[in-house]
Design a protein around this motif. Structure first.
Motif, mmCIF file in Angstrom:
data_model
loop_
_atom_site.group_PDB
_atom_site.id
_atom_site.type_symbol
_atom_site.label_atom_id
_atom_site.label_comp_id
_atom_site.label_asym_id
_atom_site.label_seq_id
_atom_site.Cartn_x
_atom_site.Cartn_y
_atom_site.Cartn_z
ATOM 1 N N SER A 1 1.203 37.308 54.454
ATOM 2 C CA SER A 1 2.518 37.346 53.842
ATOM 3 C C SER A 1 2.879 38.789 53.516
ATOM 4 O O SER A 1 2.025 39.679 53.510
ATOM 5 C CB SER A 1 2.534 36.510 52.554
ATOM 6 O OG SER A 1 1.749 37.156 51.546
ATOM 7 N N SER A 2 4.147 39.038 53.256
ATOM 8 C CA SER A 2 4.549 40.358 52.776
ATOM 9 C C SER A 2 4.010 40.541 51.363
ATOM 10 O O SER A 2 3.942 39.586 50.588
ATOM 11 C CB SER A 2 6.071 40.485 52.780
ATOM 12 O OG SER A 2 6.581 40.352 54.088
ATOM 13 N N PRO A 3 3.623 41.754 50.995
ATOM 14 C CA PRO A 3 3.119 41.980 49.628
ATOM 15 C C PRO A 3 4.189 41.671 48.581
ATOM 16 O O PRO A 3 5.364 41.992 48.764
ATOM 17 C CB PRO A 3 2.765 43.470 49.633
ATOM 18 C CG PRO A 3 2.597 43.837 51.070
ATOM 19 C CD PRO A 3 3.560 42.979 51.814
ATOM 20 N N VAL A 4 3.759 41.028 47.513
ATOM 21 C CA VAL A 4 4.640 40.785 46.367
ATOM 22 C C VAL A 4 3.966 41.373 45.133
ATOM 23 O O VAL A 4 2.752 41.568 45.107
ATOM 24 C CB VAL A 4 4.908 39.281 46.157
ATOM 25 C CG1 VAL A 4 5.637 38.697 47.352
ATOM 26 C CG2 VAL A 4 3.599 38.523 45.901
ATOM 27 N N LEU A 5 4.751 41.671 44.125
ATOM 28 C CA LEU A 5 4.214 42.209 42.887
ATOM 29 C C LEU A 5 3.973 41.085 41.894
ATOM 30 O O LEU A 5 4.854 40.246 41.664
ATOM 31 C CB LEU A 5 5.169 43.241 42.282
ATOM 32 C CG LEU A 5 5.295 44.560 43.045
ATOM 33 C CD1 LEU A 5 6.317 45.461 42.371
ATOM 34 C CD2 LEU A 5 3.950 45.264 43.160
ATOM 35 N N VAL A 6 2.774 41.058 41.315
ATOM 36 C CA VAL A 6 2.410 40.074 40.300
ATOM 37 C C VAL A 6 2.212 40.813 38.988
ATOM 38 O O VAL A 6 1.423 41.756 38.901
ATOM 39 C CB VAL A 6 1.116 39.328 40.686
ATOM 40 C CG1 VAL A 6 0.699 38.370 39.571
ATOM 41 C CG2 VAL A 6 1.306 38.581 41.995
ATOM 42 N N GLY A 7 2.935 40.385 37.973
ATOM 43 C CA GLY A 7 2.827 41.013 36.667
ATOM 44 C C GLY A 7 2.147 40.102 35.666
ATOM 45 O O GLY A 7 1.791 38.961 35.971
ATOM 46 N N CYS B 1 1.908 52.441 31.336
ATOM 47 C CA CYS B 1 1.815 50.977 31.274
ATOM 48 C C CYS B 1 3.204 50.363 31.463
ATOM 49 O O CYS B 1 3.805 49.795 30.545
ATOM 50 C CB CYS B 1 1.198 50.545 29.950
ATOM 51 S SG CYS B 1 -0.473 51.176 29.718
ATOM 52 N N THR B 2 3.689 50.467 32.690
ATOM 53 C CA THR B 2 5.029 49.988 33.015
ATOM 54 C C THR B 2 5.073 48.497 33.320
ATOM 55 O O THR B 2 6.154 47.928 33.436
ATOM 56 C CB THR B 2 5.560 50.736 34.247
ATOM 57 O OG1 THR B 2 4.667 50.491 35.356
ATOM 58 C CG2 THR B 2 5.621 52.238 33.992
ATOM 59 N N VAL B 3 3.893 47.884 33.440
ATOM 60 C CA VAL B 3 3.723 46.468 33.809
ATOM 61 C C VAL B 3 4.577 46.087 35.016
ATOM 62 O O VAL B 3 5.073 44.960 35.111
ATOM 63 C CB VAL B 3 3.982 45.514 32.617
ATOM 64 C CG1 VAL B 3 2.991 45.769 31.524
ATOM 65 C CG2 VAL B 3 5.409 45.635 32.081
ATOM 66 N N GLU B 4 4.720 46.995 35.970
ATOM 67 C CA GLU B 4 5.463 46.692 37.194
ATOM 68 C C GLU B 4 4.737 45.667 38.064
ATOM 69 O O GLU B 4 5.358 44.984 38.870
ATOM 70 C CB GLU B 4 5.703 47.970 37.988
ATOM 71 C CG GLU B 4 6.639 48.950 37.313
ATOM 72 C CD GLU B 4 6.779 50.244 38.089
ATOM 73 O OE1 GLU B 4 7.291 50.193 39.223
ATOM 74 O OE2 GLU B 4 6.360 51.291 37.570
ATOM 75 N N GLY B 5 3.434 45.594 37.920
ATOM 76 C CA GLY B 5 2.693 44.584 38.649
ATOM 77 C C GLY B 5 1.724 45.149 39.665
ATOM 78 O O GLY B 5 1.741 46.339 39.990
ATOM 79 N N VAL B 6 0.855 44.286 40.161
ATOM 80 C CA VAL B 6 -0.101 44.637 41.213
ATOM 81 C C VAL B 6 0.328 43.949 42.503
ATOM 82 O O VAL B 6 1.036 42.934 42.488
ATOM 83 C CB VAL B 6 -1.538 44.222 40.824
ATOM 84 C CG1 VAL B 6 -1.934 44.847 39.493
ATOM 85 C CG2 VAL B 6 -1.674 42.710 40.751
ATOM 86 N N ALA B 7 -0.083 44.500 43.631
ATOM 87 C CA ALA B 7 0.308 43.940 44.927
ATOM 88 C C ALA B 7 -0.569 42.743 45.273
ATOM 89 O O ALA B 7 -1.792 42.779 45.099
ATOM 90 C CB ALA B 7 0.202 45.001 46.008
ATOM 91 N N PHE B 8 0.063 41.699 45.794
ATOM 92 C CA PHE B 8 -0.669 40.482 46.152
ATOM 93 C C PHE B 8 -0.225 40.004 47.522
ATOM 94 O O PHE B 8 0.978 39.953 47.817
ATOM 95 C CB PHE B 8 -0.420 39.377 45.121
ATOM 96 C CG PHE B 8 -1.184 38.109 45.382
ATOM 97 C CD1 PHE B 8 -2.486 37.959 44.921
ATOM 98 C CD2 PHE B 8 -0.609 37.075 46.115
ATOM 99 C CE1 PHE B 8 -3.202 36.804 45.181
ATOM 100 C CE2 PHE B 8 -1.320 35.908 46.371
ATOM 101 C CZ PHE B 8 -2.621 35.778 45.901
ATOM 102 N N VAL B 9 -1.205 39.647 48.359
ATOM 103 C CA VAL B 9 -0.943 39.159 49.714
ATOM 104 C C VAL B 9 -1.704 37.859 49.925
ATOM 105 O O VAL B 9 -2.901 37.769 49.622
ATOM 106 C CB VAL B 9 -1.377 40.189 50.778
ATOM 107 C CG1 VAL B 9 -1.279 39.601 52.179
ATOM 108 C CG2 VAL B 9 -0.535 41.453 50.672
#
Length: 275
Positions: free
Chosen positions: A10-16, A92-100
């Protein structure tokens, strides 16, 4: 790896974080001198699970668990920044981590993750990457990337890539001549008996990290602990990761990257003297 084996990602999405205390937003964390030197070096670990999840797909389960975990480890969802003093910090912007989320049209046995040698290409397929990005940049790259690859047998592999400036587990640094010349070297700060030392890392040095007793074999999402854990550290000098969990194997499981292709025969000749 056979050409018939294909991976779909899948395309990477951001998980916060699933929830956050407002006071933690936009805080910054200073990096130590040791961390700054590693801030743009990625490390990878791979957790191989033989059994399927009982109630939900593996990718969905891991993504949910990741979001809950980031509530407590929210700096991982931030970004590296430079302040007005040009010093690196974690914002600590909590933008998220990349998830695939990924899948393979084969079983774990087909890709022979429990046998050696496994193809280098395989490890690339099992880890997330940001297209066109080499390593980490300062301003916008996630500090953590996770990919969950589900196989036709029900087993799955979690590939974790993280910025070593945020989390690292370097062990001892030792050296021994291999009878080859070095054309590249770098300097690394290490702690020895509470004293920080500068160590030159060259082709005739060996960086050793132990993964014993740090919990990598205790990960369980409901289908049992990982049958194997592998690590990969991209460094310009020889390195070794020891004490990696490997189900059913006696002794210490060790993953080593230590010799350039042109020096393999000479290296094996030296090793044979000790056997």
């Amino acid at each position: 790896m056979p050409m018939s084996i294909t991976f779909t990602k899948s395309s990477p999405v951001l998980v916060g974080p699933s929830s956050m205390a407002p006071a933690t937003h936009n805080t910054t964390i200073n990096l130590s001198s040791f961390d700054k030197g590693l801030a743009f070096l990625p490390s990878k670990s791979f957790y191989v699970f033989k059994h399927a999840m009982q109630h939900k797909p593996a990718a969905e389960t891991v993504r949910t668990a990741l979001s809950h975990a980031l509530t407590h480890y929210f700096p991982l969802a931030g970004r590296l920044v430079r302040g007005g003093d040009d010093e690196l910090r974690i914002a600590c912007t909590v933008e998220g981590v990349a998830f695939v989320a990924a899948s393979a049209n084969c079983s774990l046995d087909d890709v022979k993750l429990f046998d050696r040698p496994f193809a280098e290409l395989l490890l690339q397929e099992l880890s997330a990457s940001l297209a066109g990005v080499e390593g980490f940049r300062e301003s916008d790259d996630p500090l953590l990337l996770i990919q969950v690859t589900e196989f036709s047998c029900g087993g799955f592999v979690i590939g974790v890539t993280w910025n070593r400036g945020v989390a690292d587990a370097e062990g001892n640094v030792g050296g021994g001549p291999l009878g080859v010349s070095s054309t590249a070297e770098s300097e690394m700060a290490v702690l020895r008996d509470g004293e920080q030392l500068q160590v030159m890392l060259r082709y005739d040095a060996l960086v050793v990290s132990s993964w014993k007793n740090i919990g990598v074999d205790a990960v369980d999402f409901g289908g049992g602990r990982p049958a194997r854990v592998m690590g990969r550290v991209d460094m310009a000098v020889p390195n070794c990761i020891a004490c990696l969990p490997y189900e059913g194997k006696d002794g210490a499981n060790v993953l080593v990257q230590c010799v350039k292709e042109g020096d393999v025969d000479a290296f094996l000749g030296e090793v044979a003297k000790f056997v």
